[in-house]
Design a protein around this motif. Structure first.
Motif, PDB file in Angstrom:
ATOM      1  N   ILE A  27       0.821  -1.212   0.000  1.00 57.31           N
ATOM      2  CA  ILE A  27       0.000   0.000   0.000  1.00 57.31           C
ATOM      3  C   ILE A  27       0.856   1.265   0.000  1.00 57.31           C
ATOM      4  O   ILE A  27       0.614   2.184  -0.803  1.00 57.31           O
ATOM      5  N   PRO A  28       1.877   1.401   0.862  1.00 55.75           N
ATOM      6  CA  PRO A  28       2.747   2.592   0.756  1.00 55.75           C
ATOM      7  C   PRO A  28       3.426   2.717  -0.606  1.00 55.75           C
ATOM      8  O   PRO A  28       3.579   3.829  -1.132  1.00 55.75           O
ATOM      9  N   LEU A  29       3.815   1.585  -1.204  1.00 50.47           N
ATOM     10  CA  LEU A  29       4.454   1.631  -2.524  1.00 50.47           C
ATOM     11  C   LEU A  29       3.476   2.141  -3.583  1.00 50.47           C
ATOM     12  O   LEU A  29       3.799   3.039  -4.373  1.00 50.47           O
ATOM     13  N   LEU A  30       2.255   1.571  -3.601  1.00 51.01           N
ATOM     14  CA  LEU A  30       1.256   2.001  -4.579  1.00 51.01           C
ATOM     15  C   LEU A  30       0.817   3.441  -4.329  1.00 51.01           C
ATOM     16  O   LEU A  30       0.528   4.186  -5.275  1.00 51.01           O
ATOM     17  N   ALA A  31       0.762   3.844  -3.048  1.00 51.84           N
ATOM     18  CA  ALA A  31       0.397   5.227  -2.728  1.00 51.84           C
ATOM     19  C   ALA A  31       1.427   6.206  -3.276  1.00 51.84           C
ATOM     20  O   ALA A  31       1.097   7.352  -3.612  1.00 51.84           O
ATOM     21  N   THR A  32       2.667   5.776  -3.380  1.00 56.17           N
ATOM     22  CA  THR A  32       3.728   6.631  -3.934  1.00 56.17           C
ATOM     23  C   THR A  32       3.660   6.711  -5.451  1.00 56.17           C
ATOM     24  O   THR A  32       3.887   7.767  -6.047  1.00 56.17           O
ATOM     25  N   LEU A  33       3.300   5.591  -6.094  1.00 60.21           N
ATOM     26  CA  LEU A  33       3.419   5.485  -7.550  1.00 60.21           C
ATOM     27  C   LEU A  33       2.135   5.779  -8.318  1.00 60.21           C
ATOM     28  O   LEU A  33       2.196   6.205  -9.475  1.00 60.21           O
ATOM     29  N   VAL A  34       0.970   5.511  -7.702  1.00 56.72           N
ATOM     30  CA  VAL A  34      -0.293   5.571  -8.442  1.00 56.72           C
ATOM     31  C   VAL A  34      -1.053   6.848  -8.085  1.00 56.72           C
ATOM     32  O   VAL A  34      -1.350   7.085  -6.904  1.00 56.72           O
ATOM     33  N   PRO A  35      -1.401   7.679  -9.070  1.00 52.52           N
ATOM     34  CA  PRO A  35      -2.162   8.900  -8.783  1.00 52.52           C
ATOM     35  C   PRO A  35      -3.562   8.590  -8.257  1.00 52.52           C
ATOM     36  O   PRO A  35      -4.123   7.518  -8.532  1.00 52.52           O
ATOM     37  N   GLY A  36      -4.133   9.532  -7.539  1.00 51.26           N
ATOM     38  CA  GLY A  36      -5.464   9.344  -6.965  1.00 51.26           C
ATOM     39  C   GLY A  36      -6.524   9.082  -8.008  1.00 51.26           C
ATOM     40  O   GLY A  36      -7.426   8.247  -7.809  1.00 51.26           O
ATOM     41  N   ASP A  37      -6.472   9.788  -9.172  1.00 45.72           N
ATOM     42  CA  ASP A  37      -7.468   9.581 -10.218  1.00 45.72           C
ATOM     43  C   ASP A  37      -7.443   8.145 -10.742  1.00 45.72           C
ATOM     44  O   ASP A  37      -8.485   7.558 -11.049  1.00 45.72           O
ATOM     45  N   THR A  38      -6.245   7.576 -10.867  1.00 45.37           N
ATOM     46  CA  THR A  38      -6.121   6.200 -11.353  1.00 45.37           C
ATOM     47  C   THR A  38      -6.734   5.215 -10.366  1.00 45.37           C
ATOM     48  O   THR A  38      -7.415   4.253 -10.762  1.00 45.37           O
ATOM     49  N   ILE A  39      -6.493   5.449  -9.072  1.00 49.47           N
ATOM     50  CA  ILE A  39      -7.108   4.598  -8.040  1.00 49.47           C
ATOM     51  C   ILE A  39      -8.628   4.713  -8.117  1.00 49.47           C
ATOM     52  O   ILE A  39      -9.353   3.708  -8.046  1.00 49.47           O
ATOM     53  N   ALA A  40      -9.121   5.932  -8.265  1.00 49.91           N
ATOM     54  CA  ALA A  40     -10.567   6.150  -8.344  1.00 49.91           C
ATOM     55  C   ALA A  40     -11.170   5.455  -9.559  1.00 49.91           C
ATOM     56  O   ALA A  40     -12.261   4.869  -9.482  1.00 49.91           O
ATOM     57  N   LEU A  41     -10.489   5.498 -10.703  1.00 48.91           N
ATOM     58  CA  LEU A  41     -10.983   4.821 -11.906  1.00 48.91           C
ATOM     59  C   LEU A  41     -11.066   3.305 -11.701  1.00 48.91           C
ATOM     60  O   LEU A  41     -11.997   2.646 -12.187  1.00 48.91           O
ATOM     61  N   GLN A  42     -10.099   2.750 -10.981  1.00 49.13           N
ATOM     62  CA  GLN A  42     -10.146   1.316 -10.684  1.00 49.13           C
ATOM     63  C   GLN A  42     -11.324   0.997  -9.773  1.00 49.13           C
ATOM     64  O   GLN A  42     -12.003  -0.023  -9.946  1.00 49.13           O
ATOM     65  N   LEU A  43     -11.604   1.874  -8.816  1.00 49.60           N
ATOM     66  CA  LEU A  43     -12.757   1.675  -7.942  1.00 49.60           C
ATOM     67  C   LEU A  43     -14.063   1.768  -8.733  1.00 49.60           C
ATOM     68  O   LEU A  43     -15.030   1.054  -8.437  1.00 49.60           O
ATOM     69  N   ILE A  44     -14.102   2.645  -9.719  1.00 54.42           N
ATOM     70  CA  ILE A  44     -15.285   2.747 -10.591  1.00 54.42           C
ATOM     71  C   ILE A  44     -15.472   1.436 -11.364  1.00 54.42           C
ATOM     72  O   ILE A  44     -16.584   0.912 -11.478  1.00 54.42           O
ATOM     73  N   LYS A  45     -14.380   0.895 -11.890  1.00 57.79           N
ATOM     74  CA  LYS A  45     -14.444  -0.364 -12.635  1.00 57.79           C
ATOM     75  C   LYS A  45     -14.982  -1.503 -11.768  1.00 57.79           C
ATOM     76  O   LYS A  45     -15.736  -2.355 -12.241  1.00 57.79           O
ATOM     77  N   LEU A  46     -14.608  -1.494 -10.502  1.00 54.33           N
ATOM     78  CA  LEU A  46     -15.043  -2.551  -9.586  1.00 54.33           C
ATOM     79  C   LEU A  46     -16.428  -2.295  -8.998  1.00 54.33           C
ATOM     80  O   LEU A  46     -16.945  -3.130  -8.258  1.00 54.33           O
ATOM     81  N   GLY A  47     -17.005  -1.120  -9.289  1.00 56.52           N
ATOM     82  CA  GLY A  47     -18.350  -0.834  -8.813  1.00 56.52           C
ATOM     83  C   GLY A  47     -18.433  -0.150  -7.474  1.00 56.52           C
ATOM     84  O   GLY A  47     -19.528   0.016  -6.922  1.00 56.52           O
ATOM     85  N   TYR A  48     -17.296   0.273  -6.916  1.00 60.42           N
ATOM     86  CA  TYR A  48     -17.302   0.944  -5.616  1.00 60.42           C
ATOM     87  C   TYR A  48     -17.633   2.433  -5.736  1.00 60.42           C
ATOM     88  O   TYR A  48     -18.119   3.045  -4.787  1.00 60.42           O
ATOM     89  N   LEU A  49     -17.354   3.038  -6.892  1.00 57.03           N
ATOM     90  CA  LEU A  49     -17.636   4.449  -7.151  1.00 57.03           C
ATOM     91  C   LEU A  49     -18.484   4.566  -8.413  1.00 57.03           C
ATOM     92  O   LEU A  49     -18.349   3.749  -9.339  1.00 57.03           O
TER      93      LEU A  49
END
Length: 679
Positions: A248-270
């Motif tokens: 999680i700390p590694l991904l928090a450093t490398l992955v932008p917030g918008d990209t995380i949000a898009l993945q959550l949208i794909k999974l149906g959480y957003l």
């Protein structure tokens, strides 16, 4: 002509002695225990994805109640234990699979997640597991005596025999239960003890962003950790440490917030990037999360964990192939159907093999005609019935043989279920049944085999106990049928009660408590993820494969990949307090070794019995509070009793969480002192 086992083993009660056994009071008492421990197992399995064998604690309680109130014989106490133990097996099989209905594509399985479907599948799967163990009893329990130890069954036999001779085990279990209930009142109702103390770094932290350490400091987790021991609990928490303090700390450093949000949208959480909320609290204005760790966990870690669990389950299953082969070779070779009509001793009287044959046919017919079984045609339902019987025949044998060697708690039932789901999905694909409409049908096959395999393992342990004490097998088998049906009634009700969202969850738009952070249901989510990916060819294979290779690396390092993978999938808040219990167990064992103290049977030690009480008391308190919370007025009344605001005002948020951590430490000290005290 009498048939005799190959060894001259003599049970505690000789076969020529007539003793009260299959009595109404024994069956009713056992059924009540099945309801209680079934409900507790549902709660614990939904929270942590773990279950603890109920056979030993029920045997302990049966001795206490039997001697003081019911005046039961040792064989009646065995019937109590046999009937009651079905609750834990049914509950674990149901909870590990059937919540997957909620997580299938576009809610296609949600209508099947109702009381009557859960009840039907629980009863049919449970009966299948018991039925198919009947012809295997002589081959595995009698002929293999001395080769297959059946550890829980042997321990229960020791408990019952010691109780008959005057041993008193129940006091420690009752004390643990009382302490757990008192602790739960302060934690779950008065909120003097924090639910989950947490330490976390901010996303803006330059060196270690979004790292998080937390723990649900409940008595049941402490008890589970003590029971499973340091090694397994350490492997579990190792997976959690990798996720929450490395990935999680590694991904928090490398992955932008918008990209995380898009993945959550794909999974149906957003819903979309413009809508606030979801896991981690997405803020569309600032394009950030209030809790980045929680968002990454949902977006990536759970899928990585699902891949790890899948690979771990398969590797565990592969390691048992020699056992599977020998099980078929030895077990069915030794089943002497001709002996059915022979004059046999009381301790060798099984139910007729005709019960097995016609019972299995009846179960298959019910699967075809009952509306609770999903299927778009009679042919689809017939395919489901055939697959259930075929896989059930195979995995019941496997499960019984495996638990005879390593015990029910270590049985790779999840691996068998994963193999069943993948085999079923391949059959469906082979006959052209693809797409989301068939996802519930595949889950039904996997769920019923999981329930059958879990119950077959428990049934084997019970029959081993009966073999040692001199029980009549056919009475045990009848008691198991009763236990399956009664326990299923309670298990289905408990699942639906716990699934009812609290007003707080409703306010967040959450319609099912199962699947939320309150009851994550890790195995059910895993089964749904596999089915969706297999039937739609749309699995996030990159994350799944990362998890699979993590399991592979861990396995070749000599560590149990399945336990590690479960720890990777679950929140660290679940595995950390379990590890605390394992540390207490390690400290007790170290001190015993240092002082030269040898426990004849660790399962019957003071610490293990007290921990059993902690598990039962904490889990039952959780079920009771959840039951009360269903009613909004009662929920509001309980909410008014909380002392959390006053304590946070006096101590500060950090001080309040520290008070909770110290309270949990105090509970661990009590467990240690109980375990170290010599009778």
């Amino acid at each position: 002509m009498e048939t005799r086992p190959s060894t001259e083993f003599r049970p505690y009660i000789p076969d020529n002695q007539s003793t009260a056994e299959f009595t109404l009071k024994a069956v009713i008492t056992g059924a009540l225990f099945g309801v209680l421990f079934g409900a507790a197992t549902v709660y614990l399995s939904l929270k942590a994805g773990l279950s603890v064998s109920a056979s030993i604690p029920i045997a302990v309680l049966a001795i206490s109640l039997g001697r003081k109130f019911l005046k039961t014989t040792i064989l009646e106490n065995n019937i109590i234990q046999t009937t009651g133990s079905a609750g834990e097996s049914i509950a674990s099989g149901v909870v590990f699979t059937l919540p997957g209905f909620l997580f299938l594509t576009d809610g296609v399985g949600e209508d099947f997640f109702n009381y009557w479907t859960i009840l039907t599948l629980a009863i049919l799967g449970g009966l299948l597991g018991t039925l198919m163990m009947i012809p295997l009893r002589r081959a595995l329990i009698v002929e293999e005596h001395g080769k297959l130890p059946y550890p829980e069954g042997t321990a229960c036999g020791s408990v019952l025999i010691a109780g008959e001779r005057g041993g008193d085990f129940a006091k420690m279990a009752y004390r643990g239960l009382g302490v757990a209930l008192l602790y739960a009142i302060f934690q779950k109702i008065l909120h003097v003890i924090a639910e989950a103390p947490t330490w976390a770094t901010q996303q803006a932290n330059r060196y270690f962003p979004s790292a998080q350490v937390s723990g649900e400091i409940t008595p049941e987790y402490l008890g589970v950790g003590y029971i499973i021991g340091f090694r397994i609990s350490a492997v579990l928490v190792g997976g959690g440490i990798l996720a929450w303090l490395a990935l999680i700390p590694l991904l928090a450093t490398l992955v932008p917030g918008d990209t995380i949000a898009l993945q959550l949208i794909k999974l149906g959480y957003l819903t979309n990037l413009q809508t606030a909320g979801g896991p981690g609290g997405w803020n569309p204005a600032s394009h950030t999360f209030s809790d980045t760790a929680a968002a990454i966990y949902r977006a990536y870690i759970r899928q990585i964990g699902a891949g790890a669990v899948t690979a771990g389950g398969f590797m565990t299953l592969l390691k048992t192939i020699p056992t599977i082969v020998s099980s078929f070779r030895d077990s069915f070779k030794k089943v002497d159907v001709a002996a059915e009509g022979a004059q046999v001793r009381r301790t060798e009287q099984d139910l007729s093999v005709r019960v097995v044959i016609f019972g299995s046919i009846a179960l298959a017919v019910l699967m075809v005609i009952l509306p609770q079984i999903p299927g778009d045609s009679i042919l689809t339902k017939l395919l489901i019935a055939i697959l259930v019987v075929v896989f059930g025949f195979f995995f019941v044998t496997v499960a019984s043989r495996i638990v005879g060697l390593i015990g029910s708690s270590s049985s790779p039932v999840s691996g068998m279920t994963i193999a069943t789901i993948m085999g079923t999905a391949l059959v469906f694909i082979g006959v052209g049944l693809t797409g989301k409409i068939y996802e519930p049908a595949v889950l039904v096959v996997g769920g019923m085999i999981c329930i059958a395999a879990a119950n077959a393992g428990g049934t084997s342990q019970d029959l081993k106990t009966g073999f040692l004490v001199g029980a009549t097998p056919k009475y045990q088998q009848m008691a198991l049928f009763i236990g399956v049906i009664v326990s299923s009634l309670a298990v289905g009700a408990t699942v639906k009660i716990l699934d009812t969202p609290t007003p707080d969850l409703v306010a967040q738009g959450i319609t099912h408590a199962i699947g939320s952070d309150r009851f994550p249901a890790p195995q059910g989510t895993l089964m749904a993820t596999l089915i969706k990916g297999l039937l739609s060819f749309n699995l996030d294979w990159q994350f799944v494969l990362v998890g699979a290779f993590m399991s592979f690396v861990v396995e070749i390092c000599g560590v149990s990949a399945l336990a590690f993978a479960v720890g990777l999938y679950l929140p660290l808040s679940t595995t950390l307090p379990i590890f605390a219990g394992g540390c207490v167990k390690a400290l007790v064992d170290w001190n015993f070794k240092r002082k030269g103290i040898v426990e004849e049977d660790a399962d019957l030690g003071r610490g293990s019995l007290f921990s059993t009480g902690l598990v039962a008391g904490g889990a039952l308190a959780g079920v009771f509070v959840a039951l009360l919370s269903v009613n909004e007025s009662i929920y509001n009344f309980l909410a008014g009793l909380t002392l959390e605001p006053a304590l946070e005002g006096a101590l500060g948020a950090g001080g309040y969480q520290l008070l909770g951590a110290l309270s949990f430490l105090g509970l661990a000290v009590i467990l240690y002192r109980v375990a170290m005290k010599r009778a």
